[in-house]
Design an enzyme around this catalytic site. Structure first.
Site, PDB file in Angstrom:
ATOM      1  N   ARG A   8     104.060   6.295  49.063  1.00 56.64           N
ATOM      2  CA  ARG A   8     105.471   6.976  49.520  1.00 56.64           C
ATOM      3  C   ARG A   8     106.517   7.201  48.315  1.00 56.64           C
ATOM      4  NH1 ARG A   8     109.876   3.531  50.696  1.00 56.64           N
ATOM      5  NH2 ARG A   8     109.463   1.584  49.453  1.00 56.64           N
ATOM      6  N   ASN A 188     108.695  11.496  42.125  1.00 57.05           N
ATOM      7  CA  ASN A 188     107.803  11.396  41.868  1.00 57.05           C
ATOM      8  C   ASN A 188     107.987  10.757  40.738  1.00 57.05           C
ATOM      9  OD1 ASN A 188     108.078  14.003  42.964  1.00 57.05           O
ATOM     10  ND2 ASN A 188     109.201  14.721  41.869  1.00 57.05           N
ATOM     11  N   ARG A 189     108.111   9.421  40.583  1.00 57.92           N
ATOM     12  CA  ARG A 189     107.391   8.202  40.226  1.00 57.92           C
ATOM     13  C   ARG A 189     108.793   7.932  39.250  1.00 57.92           C
ATOM     14  NH1 ARG A 189     105.916   7.008  44.837  1.00 57.92           N
ATOM     15  NH2 ARG A 189     103.431   6.162  45.471  1.00 57.92           N
ATOM     16  N   LEU A 190     109.127   8.564  38.840  1.00 55.44           N
ATOM     17  CA  LEU A 190     110.239   8.649  37.967  1.00 55.44           C
ATOM     18  C   LEU A 190     111.733   7.604  38.189  1.00 55.44           C
ATOM     19  CD1 LEU A 190     110.416  12.728  36.010  1.00 55.44           C
ATOM     20  CD2 LEU A 190     109.594  10.312  35.522  1.00 55.44           C
TER      21      LEU A 190
END
Ligand SMILES: Cc1cc2nc3c(=O)[nH]c(=O)nc-3n(C[C@H](O)[C@H](O)[C@H](O)COP(=O)(O)O)c2cc1C
Length: 210
Positions: A8, A188-190
């Protein structure tokens, strides 16, 4: 069960330190308010982790019942339960909140003390009678043969003339945080991660890599 494809993306909200309070308790209060307003079911459910004398960790959900004026997190339980026994030996605990719809996580480390009898009793009396009876008859975390024995005990207590009072083995704990991390899901997972550490009475804020 292979869950490796479950993904997600986050990033609906951001976390900008310039706009955040320097006191993490204020921020925690804001986040709890936001979770409440967002209609998140049991937004006050938190994972509480304790350790046994060998250092083995153990987690379970408890409900936050108050974030008091000093910034302590208060919950209620049986002092003789597994968590109660572990806290007696090691009062250092971890607490975790996760609010999926808000893409938020809060990670807390702190030390625990029992709340005063007055505070515990006031809360005990505010609970529905059935919950009071269950707290009295249940030796929480002990091995039992059958739940019906406890139900029978609660029924007997209900119909007896006995005054219902809070047992000595039941009451509140208050977690005093010394570290609080606020995690906000990012694109984006940042993700944003801001950690507040209490150092000589002052809260110091740092940003952590996701
Ligand atoms: C949503 C939810 C809320 C709970 N709230 C409490 C609570 O406030 N206090 C409590 O003692 N147990 C609560 N429990 C039960 C605990 O998770 C746990 O089963 C119980 O406290 C025994 O834990 P222990 O054996 O580690 O001491 C809750 C469970 C759930 C799923």
């Amino acid at each position: 069960m292979d869950l490796s494809d479950l993904r997600r993306d986050f990033g609906k909200f951001g976390l900008n330190e310039d706009k955040l309070p320097l006191n993490p308790i204020e921020l925690l209060r804001n986040w709890l308010e936001e979770a409440k307003k967002s209609d998140i079911k049991e937004f006050n459910a938190m994972v509480l982790s304790t350790t046994d004398p060998s250092g083995n960790p153990s987690s379970r959900i408890v409900l936050l019942k108050e974030l008091d004026n000093e910034g302590n997190l208060v919950f209620y339980t049986n002092y003789l339960s597994q968590k109660g026994r572990e806290i007696r030996v090691n009062p250092r605990v971890a607490v975790n909140f996760y609010w999926r719809d808000l893409e938020k996580q809060v990670r807390i480390a702190g030390t625990v003390r029992k709340t005063s009898r007055e505070v515990s009793e006031a809360y005990f009396r505010s609970r529905p009678l059935e919950s009071q009876l269950s707290a009295i008859v249940s030796p929480q975390s002990d091995v039992i043969d059958d739940l019906s024995v406890l139900k029978k005990k609660a029924d007997e207590l209900f119909i007896s003339d006995k005054k219902i009072s809070m047992p000595g083995f039941w009451g509140g704990y208050s977690v005093k945080p010394h570290t609080i991390e606020f995690w906000q899901g990012g694109k984006n997972r940042l993700h944003d991660r801001l950690r507040y550490n209490k150092n000589q009475g002052q809260w110091i804020r740092e940003r952590l890599a996701p």
